[in-house]
Design a protein around this motif. Structure first.
Motif, mmCIF file in Angstrom:
data_model
loop_
_atom_site.group_PDB
_atom_site.id
_atom_site.type_symbol
_atom_site.label_atom_id
_atom_site.label_comp_id
_atom_site.label_asym_id
_atom_site.label_seq_id
_atom_site.Cartn_x
_atom_site.Cartn_y
_atom_site.Cartn_z
ATOM 1 N N VAL A 1 -14.294 -5.720 33.592
ATOM 2 C CA VAL A 1 -13.721 -4.916 34.679
ATOM 3 C C VAL A 1 -12.983 -5.809 35.666
ATOM 4 O O VAL A 1 -11.846 -5.525 36.063
ATOM 5 N N MET A 2 -13.601 -6.940 36.025
ATOM 6 C CA MET A 2 -12.979 -7.810 37.029
ATOM 7 C C MET A 2 -11.710 -8.459 36.497
ATOM 8 O O MET A 2 -10.744 -8.642 37.235
ATOM 9 N N LEU B 1 -22.586 -13.520 37.217
ATOM 10 C CA LEU B 1 -21.869 -12.308 37.623
ATOM 11 C C LEU B 1 -21.546 -12.378 39.106
ATOM 12 O O LEU B 1 -20.425 -12.081 39.536
ATOM 13 N N TYR C 1 -18.713 -14.775 39.837
ATOM 14 C CA TYR C 1 -17.407 -14.217 39.491
ATOM 15 C C TYR C 1 -16.969 -13.147 40.489
ATOM 16 O O TYR C 1 -15.779 -13.022 40.780
ATOM 17 N N ILE C 2 -17.934 -12.376 41.008
ATOM 18 C CA ILE C 2 -17.575 -11.357 42.004
ATOM 19 C C ILE C 2 -17.054 -12.029 43.275
ATOM 20 O O ILE C 2 -16.007 -11.664 43.816
ATOM 21 N N SER D 1 -27.024 -12.804 35.766
ATOM 22 C CA SER D 1 -26.619 -12.137 37.010
ATOM 23 C C SER D 1 -26.112 -13.135 38.041
ATOM 24 O O SER D 1 -25.288 -12.783 38.892
ATOM 25 N N LEU E 1 -24.532 -6.445 31.416
ATOM 26 C CA LEU E 1 -23.956 -6.195 32.738
ATOM 27 C C LEU E 1 -22.893 -7.246 33.068
ATOM 28 O O LEU E 1 -21.804 -6.917 33.553
ATOM 29 N N LEU E 2 -23.216 -8.507 32.782
ATOM 30 C CA LEU E 2 -22.266 -9.595 33.036
ATOM 31 C C LEU E 2 -21.001 -9.375 32.217
ATOM 32 O O LEU E 2 -19.881 -9.508 32.716
ATOM 33 N N GLY F 1 -19.071 -6.461 33.572
ATOM 34 C CA GLY F 1 -18.532 -6.863 34.867
ATOM 35 C C GLY F 1 -17.318 -7.758 34.717
ATOM 36 O O GLY F 1 -16.294 -7.560 35.379
#
Lengths: 268, 342
Positions: A69-70, A257, A260-261, A254, A62-63, A66
């Motif tokens: 995408v980011m 993640l 970073y978000i 996570s 997931l990380l 993610g």
């Protein structure tokens, strides 16, 4: 006496010492293909850390997705630099084989990008050669890092946790196993051919269709055997979801993640 | 032809993945309906085969070698639906294992190589078989010829799709300064540079790969090739439906992208103006060069957000330290390796 005389009468060409030096063969096709297989096997045989929990493998995936995408969404170089800092720092603690593999795959991908993007700078004054090269380096690198430190079966199992259909996981699993099996068959045939063929001959290149054709026929045979084996063991391709106790360390990826978000939103 | 990460905008990737979704659903359904049990195992093995096939250096006339995708071969032997699923699985593993093609651009790569390539190739293959065989059962040589032409047409159709996806990027996605955010080459550059390679080297590699292996399989085990005559009527219907779907998607997907672009910032007219100015600006690049290398232009939000300078220092310090550690460890490993050999 009679006999000796006959021996002396051996024809001249028989008495000559044979000097046989085969013409140096061109086996670029064989060697090139074999080299690629060796690289492929090395990728597969590198075992990740098997103590990784399924949840952590899923979080890592997931990380990784993610971050990719980011990175694509962000137009800020500082953001890429932050991702690079985290990525390189984590990478520097890994085993040397992992570092080698990650650096080699991400470096070659970004070098290719740089070469493709550089003409655009002179043609349109585009900055793409800096931004896209950095992003490609980080994206390819994080994927290579993920597959380098996480065992395959844990990655496919974690796909099940994000509700990817059974069929897809089954196909992926089969593919991974059979790449090794079929690759080994192809490699053995290439090796046998390389050992037997001396000098320059046309058969070397012609054998290409024979090797891959045989591999294909073996593949269909093996898939039928697999089906029978599945039936015998009452496996219909459905995977059960694994249950394991939750541990704190599973959620470390996570946390990154989330950081970073937040950073992406802050830098917007 | 594998499109890497960040060459296409995330929006393009989303559109391409959305376009691919019905194809995947159709393929899974069709495969599950036609040949339920053994087919699923066969797809996994087929994917492994196409992966292994891509590893091979295909010998080409003139002494060079190239690589092929094998999509047309699997389509001819197992049918286009199975080829679609097998190619998708192979592409996913390639992206994960080797960084060949991105994860974000996976949908776009699948559209080109797992949809356009096997379906279009199979359509051409069937068309030529029908022309050659004329209602009789096709002979092996006819199948080989048809697959060769199909392979050449298919790989070029796939390459054209990839070129269009690259080429529309600079028209649609730009920053405030009018610079391309993703692939900076327009259609005028992307199409020729993609097509030259595929019309020559890669096209021939695909033809050699497909025909050589198909000929071998037909000679040694003709039963392994998917037989079209058994369900001819059903196939015909399938082919027309597929060709309509294919044509619609090929036309609609780029159009959808363009529509997305105009809605994005409504700078339709500015866009054209900028393209024109860029065209003129070619004469005096030095001004563009000056802007090009200033790092501040690359980090427009740096000052606006009022980030303290120290953040930049910390990040660069971490990068610097990590790079040094990695370099020293790599150097140490290389040195140790040499020592062991000696």
């Amino acid at each position: 006496m009679e006999r000796n005389k006959k021996l002396d009468e051996l024809p001249d060409w028989m008495l000559e010492k044979t000097v046989y030096e085969p013409v140096k063969g061109r086996d670029g096709f064989l060697a090139g293909s074999m080299l690629r297989f060796m690289k492929l096997f090395r990728h597969f045989h590198m075992e990740g850390d098997s103590s990784v929990t399924y949840a952590r493998a899923g979080m890592r995936l997931l990380l990784c997705l993610g971050v990719i995408v980011m990175l694509a969404l962000s137009h800020n170089l500082f953001y890429s630099a932050c991702v690079a800092a985290g990525f390189l720092l984590y990478l520097s603690f890994q085993r040397i084989e992992v570092i080698k593999r990650v650096i080699s795959s991400s470096f070659s991908a970004s070098l290719f990008t740089l070469l493709v993007m550089l003409p655009a700078y002179f043609a349109y004054g585009s900055d793409a050669f800096i931004t896209i090269t950095i992003k490609v380096f980080l994206s390819v690198g994080s994927l290579a890092l993920l597959t380098g430190i996480t065992p395959w079966n844990k990655i496919t199992a974690s796909l099940r946790m994000i509700r990817i259909p059974n069929v897809v996981i089954f196909i992926l699993d089969m593919t991974i196993h059979y790449i090794l099996l079929l690759g080994n068959i192809a490699f053995e045939m290439l090796e046998a051919l390389k050992v037997r063929s001396i000098g320059r001959n046309r058969n070397k290149k012609g054998s290409f269709s024979g090797i891959l054709g045989t591999v294909f026929l073996k593949a269909t045979e093996m898939s039928e055997e697999t089906r029978q084996a599945m039936e015998c063991r009452l496996f219909n391709g459905n995977y059960e979801r694994r249950k394991e106790t939750l541990r704190f360390e599973s959620f470390i990826p996570s946390v990154f993640l989330l950081i970073y978000i937040v950073l992406l939103l802050y830098l917007r | 032809m594998h499109i890497p990460e960040n060459y296409l905008s995330p929006i393009t990737c989303g559109v391409m993945t959305a376009a691919m979704a019905p194809v995947w659903v159709h393929s899974v359904k069709k495969v599950a309906k036609e040949l339920p049990k053994e087919k699923i195992a066969l797809i996994g093995v087929g994917a492994a085969f196409s992966f292994v096939g891509m590893m091979f250096n295909v010998p080409l006339p003139g002494g060079t070698t190239g690589h092929a995708t094998g999509g047309m071969l699997i389509a001819a032997v197992l049918g286009p639906e199975a080829a679609c699923l097998a190619m998708s699985a192979a592409l996913l593993l390639q992206a994960l294992l080797f960084g060949d093609g991105g994860i974000l651009s996976f949908g776009a790569n699948c559209f080109n190589m797992a949809f356009v390539l096997p379906y279009f190739g199979y359509f051409i293959y069937q068309l030529i078989l029908k022309l050659l065989a004329k209602k009789r059962e096709a002979t092996s040589s006819q199948k080989v010829i048809a697959s060769g032409i199909g392979a050449y047409a298919a790989i070029n159709a796939a390459a054209l799709c990839a070129a269009i996806e690259f080429g529309v990027q600079p028209y649609l996605f730009k920053d405030a300064a009018g610079q391309a955010l993703y692939c900076p080459y327009g259609l005028d550059v992307a199409i020729p540079s993609m097509m030259i390679g595929h019309l020559t080297l890669f096209g021939i590699a695909e033809v050699v790969f497909t025909t050589a292996i198909l000929a071998y399989i037909l000679k040694t085990a003709p039963g392994a090739v998917k037989n079209e005559t058994a369900d001819d009527a059903g196939k015909k219907k399938g082919i027309t439906a597929i060709s309509i779907l294919l044509a619609a998607l090929i036309v609609l997907v780029p159009l959808g992208l363009l529509a997305e672009g105009t809605a994005w910032g409504e700078w339709g007219t500015d866009e054209i103006a900028e393209i024109e100015t860029n065209g003129v600006a070619l004469g005096y690049t030095p001004a563009g060069m000056e802007n090009g290398f200033s790092m501040e232009a690359l980090i427009p939000d740096y000052a606006i957000n009022g980030l303290p300078d120290i953040a930049g220092y910390i990040v660069s310090a971490i990068i610097g330290v990590a790079v040094m550690v990695i370099l020293f460890r790599l150097a140490g490993a290389a040195f140790n390796g040499k020592k062991q050999k000696a």
